[in-house]
Design a protein around this motif. Structure first.
Motif, short mmCIF file in Angstrom:
data_model
loop_
_atom_site.label_atom_id
_atom_site.label_comp_id
_atom_site.label_asym_id
_atom_site.label_seq_id
_atom_site.Cartn_x
_atom_site.Cartn_y
_atom_site.Cartn_z
N PHE A 1 46.50 42.07 53.88
CA PHE A 1 45.71 42.42 52.70
C PHE A 1 46.54 43.12 51.63
CE2 PHE A 1 42.91 42.54 56.44
CZ PHE A 1 42.15 41.41 56.17
N GLU A 2 47.84 42.79 51.56
CA GLU A 2 48.71 43.23 50.48
C GLU A 2 48.77 42.13 49.43
OE1 GLU A 2 50.02 46.19 50.18
OE2 GLU A 2 49.35 46.91 52.16
N LYS A 3 48.79 42.51 48.15
CA LYS A 3 48.79 41.52 47.08
C LYS A 3 50.09 40.72 47.07
CE LYS A 3 45.62 43.99 44.01
NZ LYS A 3 45.42 44.63 42.68
N ILE A 4 49.93 39.42 46.77
CA ILE A 4 51.07 38.52 46.64
C ILE A 4 51.20 38.14 45.17
CG2 ILE A 4 52.05 36.29 47.27
CD1 ILE A 4 50.34 36.39 49.80
N GLY A 5 52.30 38.47 44.54
CA GLY A 5 52.50 38.08 43.15
C GLY A 5 51.46 38.72 42.24
N SER A 6 51.30 38.13 41.06
CA SER A 6 50.34 38.63 40.09
C SER A 6 49.12 37.73 40.06
CB SER A 6 50.98 38.70 38.70
OG SER A 6 51.44 37.41 38.31
N ALA A 7 48.04 38.26 39.50
CA ALA A 7 46.81 37.47 39.38
C ALA A 7 47.01 36.35 38.36
CB ALA A 7 45.65 38.37 38.96
N GLU A 8 46.47 35.19 38.66
CA GLU A 8 46.57 34.04 37.78
C GLU A 8 45.21 33.71 37.18
OE1 GLU A 8 49.37 32.69 36.87
OE2 GLU A 8 50.46 34.06 38.22
N GLU A 9 45.20 33.40 35.90
CA GLU A 9 43.95 33.14 35.21
C GLU A 9 43.32 31.84 35.71
OE1 GLU A 9 42.20 32.54 30.67
OE2 GLU A 9 44.17 33.45 30.99
N GLY A 10 42.01 31.86 35.93
CA GLY A 10 41.26 30.68 36.32
C GLY A 10 40.91 30.68 37.79
N ARG A 11 40.17 29.66 38.19
CA ARG A 11 39.78 29.46 39.59
C ARG A 11 40.64 28.35 40.18
NH1 ARG A 11 34.85 29.40 36.92
NH2 ARG A 11 34.80 27.15 37.18
N PHE A 12 41.12 28.58 41.38
CA PHE A 12 41.99 27.61 42.05
C PHE A 12 41.30 27.12 43.32
CE2 PHE A 12 44.78 29.81 39.26
CZ PHE A 12 45.82 28.95 38.97
N ASN A 13 41.51 25.84 43.64
CA ASN A 13 40.93 25.24 44.84
C ASN A 13 42.02 25.01 45.88
OD1 ASN A 13 38.42 24.82 43.43
ND2 ASN A 13 39.45 23.12 42.38
N ARG A 14 41.71 25.32 47.12
CA ARG A 14 42.65 25.05 48.20
C ARG A 14 42.81 23.54 48.37
NH1 ARG A 14 43.08 23.47 53.32
NH2 ARG A 14 40.89 22.88 53.37
N ILE A 15 44.06 23.05 48.44
CA ILE A 15 44.28 21.63 48.66
C ILE A 15 44.97 21.35 50.00
CG2 ILE A 15 44.27 20.96 46.23
CD1 ILE A 15 47.36 21.04 46.32
N ASP A 16 45.63 22.37 50.56
CA ASP A 16 46.17 22.27 51.91
C ASP A 16 46.26 23.68 52.47
OD1 ASP A 16 48.52 23.43 50.87
OD2 ASP A 16 49.51 21.51 50.62
N SER A 17 46.99 23.87 53.56
CA SER A 17 46.98 25.18 54.21
C SER A 17 47.85 26.22 53.51
CB SER A 17 47.46 25.04 55.66
OG SER A 17 48.82 24.60 55.69
N GLY A 18 48.58 25.81 52.47
CA GLY A 18 49.45 26.77 51.81
C GLY A 18 49.48 26.68 50.30
N SER A 19 48.59 25.88 49.70
CA SER A 19 48.67 25.67 48.26
C SER A 19 47.28 25.53 47.65
CB SER A 19 49.46 24.40 47.93
OG SER A 19 50.73 24.41 48.55
N MET A 20 47.21 25.83 46.35
CA MET A 20 45.96 25.70 45.60
C MET A 20 46.24 24.96 44.31
SD MET A 20 44.36 29.52 46.15
CE MET A 20 42.66 28.97 46.02
N LEU A 21 45.18 24.46 43.70
CA LEU A 21 45.31 23.67 42.47
C LEU A 21 44.13 24.01 41.56
CD1 LEU A 21 46.93 21.36 41.06
CD2 LEU A 21 45.31 19.77 42.09
N ARG A 22 44.42 24.20 40.29
CA ARG A 22 43.36 24.42 39.30
C ARG A 22 43.12 23.11 38.56
NH1 ARG A 22 44.71 28.47 34.65
NH2 ARG A 22 45.17 26.56 33.47
#
Length: 954
Positions: free
Chosen positions: A873-894
């Protein structure tokens, strides 16, 4: 009180006749052709035109959809319901005082222009009016028609026109001397009349009444105020702007919000859940049919009492009437017919398009169905609404067209797309189509607006996650929804294997001088240890949820054309295939796209629409499912996903839901307390009765949440379960069609979700516990944990990780209401609270991306952001604008999915996000129709020239 349809001057002229019903919210016109057939007059490609008027700065008037579009620029110059203000004399629009008669004339002038375009001249016209209107208002309407260029018009009371339609077009018998009640529930008013069949082709109004302060707009208002409570709690500044706009932008937002609320209400006549976008917020609220009916019931009770009063004033008893006829757009709400039937004991007749009967009935009222010079009755009688619309001839046409019109199809207003990612919460239309849970949705509320589902709730494991919403607490379905809200796995990113050091590794301890590798026994031992070491090191560095790089969008193949002027439904995906449906208003065509090549694999022959609308389109496992919504049932067609061939068909009830689980089509019928399974041919496999059943759910395994989109196909790992009105949960064995376990586990305040063979249930409304049950072992109790004390209210549960659920909470902090969540871990001997989000942060949805967690929140400007968290539960990187959808076990796509049928106003940016380190991938921008779907490698969207596919990974 005696309004008669018979006028000594009303004879049916030869040639064309135009019937016009200028309503509070919409205007409908019907042209009768010389051969006796009738066709709705199309305005902007649709048979129903908004009665709205916009007056620009130069004093020019714009009507219909043009007025609605211009209102977004300056709402102060816009009047959406001029008929509702007919008694006001003049209306201030912008800086101009405009007479009410001029606004009505503008609407009629547009109708006249479209009629001339269609048949080359302005035919004699019939106008309808409310039966309770006196001479003053009727004269204003006649003056408006004269200002619009009409020759002297005939006038027919609206209930009389409706009765003619009922008797002569629908062929419903009304014996001479018998009476019918007409319940006209429009946008601004409720008009009720009892009409007696006096003699041949003559109807008389015996009694009329209604409520000037009750219409569809009033239902809109109570819905808006209901939604406002949630907006005010979460974004008070936004609600202040919507209720008290100070700038043109804020006034435009207010108008858009009203329009979206009304659209959601109309959608709920076909579906059981509908999205409501909130201006200036990158998300949407949800309304359910249950909420609509609860809020509208007090208003409709007034309507029922007024109906009872008018019937009594006519000297009739309800059971003596020949019928109860429902017209007007607001009568489409299923609750209207149900309450009338329950309270009055009369089964109402309501049409699929209740806006049309008054206009067409007016033509019958002025001379039956005759339109030729001989006065003979034509052999063909106009069918109920759903007929082909009038074609618009070339503008240079100077003479009336002598033949019947050719149909012209515009995008049907009722075409609500269904995504392959649809989940069970997407109640759809009168039926529901469900699917095992999708990792992006909050569970106890209806899911996000991104996937409106037509009129049935389709199912099968969703192959595309959808962005959730900040305001999930607005939605309240009957029973906890079936799609888990997701968050992250906390079992640890790497599994470690310790490998011991062998004595024979490195140096030989014997007295021999020979090197260790020359001794066979040492060589074998070293080899074994080396293998173990390599495997151990490999496992230490093995990432079970790898982040894969992305590349800019590269088009695959050529665009696959779709029918012109079609509304697109979809897409759905199975593997690397995408499935689209195109509805041109008359026929539906389904196309399968091979995303690896961008080409069409197959396309069905056009399927003619025989009912109200195509409202279900879904693909899962090895089925593509199409549903056509009728008045009280749904016709399902099953296609083979590989060939497009029809394998079966089935008719189900209008309130039934459908789940695709492997090779089974599971139909849940709460009205009949039954669950029935069919195979792909539509043949029944088994049926099961569950008393007082309220809803059905499907629980998918953890593998679903880490599989590439489109790749999950393990139907055997899915649990199916039902909840009854007493809080009892039953686990259903899909192979045998039997209940394998049952237990009462819910209270009135419980929230629940299920996945990976476990059922999670909260207890308590202010402070709560979470109890876990084993679905594979007769719902055995696996332990309880107290998650929160007072001041915290659980509102939904969702999947957080392989052994974790999130409980999304409303929290009271220093008299403020905040939103957050607690993570419950069930991986140990007993459930425990693994983490609670900070009290000073309002966080929205969360979904797992492997063992990472993607959390959505909105900042002070209501801009939506996505923040990644690791397994601790530690933050990874910075917040990105928008909503992202999971496309596989390690990536998301807006990417966009809004259900809109028009091309985006400008290029849409597609962005990837890596869950391991927060890497951002700018994939490029495209102008698309925002009904896109993605797999782990491909993206597909409709564009202006057809279906287009891109690749974003090697």
């Amino acid at each position: 009180m005696n309004h008669s349809a018979k006028d000594p001057h009303m004879s049916a002229p030869p040639g064309y006749i135009l019937g016009v019903d200028l309503g509070t919210s919409h205007t409908v016109a019907v042209i009768r052709w010389p051969d006796g057939r009738s066709r709705p007059l199309l305005v902007d490609g649709a048979p129903v035109m908004p009665s709205a008027v916009f007056v620009d700065e130069a004093g020019h008037t714009h009507v219909g959809r043009d007025a609605q579009r211009l209102a977004q620029i300056d709402p102060s110059r816009f009047e959406p319901n001029p008929k509702h203000r007919i008694g006001e004399g003049s209306i201030l629009l912008g800086d101009r005082d405009v007479p009410a008669v001029a606004l009505l004339a503008a609407v009629l002038r547009n109708v006249a222009a479209k009629a001339v375009e269609s048949v080359g001249q302005l035919p004699p016209a019939v106008l309808t009016y409310p039966a309770k209107w006196g001479a003053t208002r009727r004269n204003i309407l006649q003056d408006a028609a004269a200002q619009a260029g009409f020759p002297p018009v005939k006038m027919v009371p609206e209930p009389v026109a409706a009765a003619h339609y009922f008797a002569e077009v629908m062929r419903q018998p009304i014996p001479v001397g018998a009476s019918v009640a007409v319940f006209d529930f429009g946008g601004g008013t409720l008009d009720i009349a009892v009409v007696r069949h006096e003699s041949e082709n003559e109807f008389v109004v015996l009694a009329d009444g209604g409520l000037d302060d009750l219409g569809g707009l009033d239902v809109d208002e109570v819905l808006l105020n209901h939604l406002g409570q949630t907006i005010d709690a979460h974004a008070p500044q936004i609600w202040k702007q919507l209720t008290n706009p100070q700038s043109p932008t804020e006034r435009r937002n207010r108008r858009l919000f009203w329009d979206d609320v009304r659209g959601a209400k109309e959608m709920l006549s076909r579906t059981t859940v509908a999205p409501v976008p909130v201006p200036s917020v990158d998300t949407a609220l949800h309304l359910t049919r249950d909420e609509l009916e609860r809020l509208a019931s007090p208003l409709l009770e007034r309507a029922i009492e007024e109906t009872r009063r008018v019937i009594a004033a006519s000297g009739q008893e309800p059971d003596a009437l020949a019928g109860l006829f429902l017209v007007g757009g607001a009568s489409r709400m299923p609750l209207v017919a149900r309450l009338l039937h329950t309270r009055l004991g009369i089964a109402p007749t309501v049409l699929e398009q209740p806006e049309l009967p008054v206009a067409e009935g007016s033509l019958a009222a002025v001379g039956g169905m005759r339109s030729d010079s001989t006065g003979e009755q034509p052999s063909a009688v106009t069918p109920p609404p759903g007929i082909a619309p009038v074609v618009t001839p070339p503008s240079e046409a100077a003479a009336p067209v002598t033949g019947p019109p050719s149909p012209v199809s515009g995008p049907p207003e009722s075409a609500y797309p269904v995504s392959g990612a649809a989940t069970p919460q997407y109640s759809t239309g009168t039926g529901q189509v469900s699917s095992p849970p999708d990792p992006g949705y909050p569970v106890s509320g209806a899911p996000t607006p991104q996937y409106p589902i037509g009129s049935g709730q389709v199912s099968g494991p969703p192959y595309q996650s959808s962005p959730p919403q900040e305001f999930a607490s607005v939605a309240s379905v009957s029973g906890p929804p079936r799609s888990p809200h997701a968050t992250a796995d906390g079992t640890g990113r790497y599994a470690s294997v310790s490998s011991g050091r062998s004595d024979s590794f490195g140096r030989d301890d014997s007295d021999e001088d020979a090197s260790w590798y020359r001794k066979r026994s040492n060589w074998i031992g070293a080899a074994v240890i080396l293998v173990v070491l390599v495997l151990g090191i490999g496992w230490l560095v093995y990432d079970p949820y790898p982040q894969r790089d992305m590349t800019p969008l590269a088009q695959v193949g050529e665009d696959v054309p779709f029918p012109e002027n079609a509304s697109i439904l979809g897409p759905g995906t199975i593997g690397d295939r995408a499935f689209f449906a195109a509805d041109d208003g008359t026929n539906l065509t389904v196309t399968a796209i091979d995303m690896a090549t961008g080409s069409a694999l197959w396309e069905t022959d056009p399927m003619e629409r025989t009912r109200a609308s195509w409202d279900i389109f879904h693909s899962a496992f090895e089925m593509v499912l199409i549903g056509e919504l009728g008045t009280d049932d749904i016709a399902l067609t099953i296609l083979d996903w590989e060939t497009g061939e029809q394998t079966g068909e089935l008719t189900i009830g209008g309130t039934d839901s459908v789940d695709i689980i492997g090779e089974l089509l599971v139909v849940s019928s709460p009205d009949d307390d039954k669950v029935t399974a069919y195979d792909a041919t539509g043949e029944q496999q088994w049926t099961l009765s569950i008393a007082d059943m309220e809803w059905i759910g499907a629980a998918v395994p953890w593998d679903y949440f880490v599989a590439d989109l489109g790749a999950f196909d393990d139907a055997d790992s899915i649990f199916f379960y039902a909840k009854d009105s007493e809080g009892t949960v039953s686990v259903i064995d899909l192979d045998r069609g039997e209940v394998s376990a049952t237990k009462k586990v819910l209270t009135e305040t419980s929230q629940m979700t299920a996945f990976d063979g476990k059922l999670y249930v909260t207890d308590g409304a202010d402070g709560y516990t979470v109890t876990v049950y084993d679905m594979a072992n007769e719902l055995a109790d696996l332990g309880t944990v107290r998650a929160a004390s007072t001041g915290v209210v659980p509102r939904e549960l969702g999947v957080c990780g392989e052994t974790r659920v999130c409980v999304f909470e409303d929290r009271t902090v220093d008299s403020d209401t905040m939103t957050g969540f607690s993570v419950i871990d069930t991986g140990g001997e007993n459930p425990e609270v693994a983490w609670s989000s900070p009290e000073d942060e309002s966080l929205g949805w969360a979904e797992p991306v492997g063992d990472r967690l993607a959390v959505n929140y909105a900042d002070d400007t209501d801009t939506t952001f996505t923040q990644l968290y690791d397994e601790d539960f530690e933050k990874i990187g910075s917040a990105e604008e928008g909503r992202f959808n999971r496309i596989d076990s390690g990536s998301m796509l807006r990417f966009p999915w809004s259900g809109d049928t028009e091309l985006s106003a400008g290029p849409v940016a597609f962005v990837g996000l890596g869950a391991d380190d927060g890497s951002v991938y700018q994939l490029g921008s495209q102008e698309v129709i925002p009904q896109c779907a993605a797999t782990a490698t491909y993206l597909t969207c409709p564009v202006e020239t057809g279906y287009r596919t891109w690749k974003f990974r090697e």
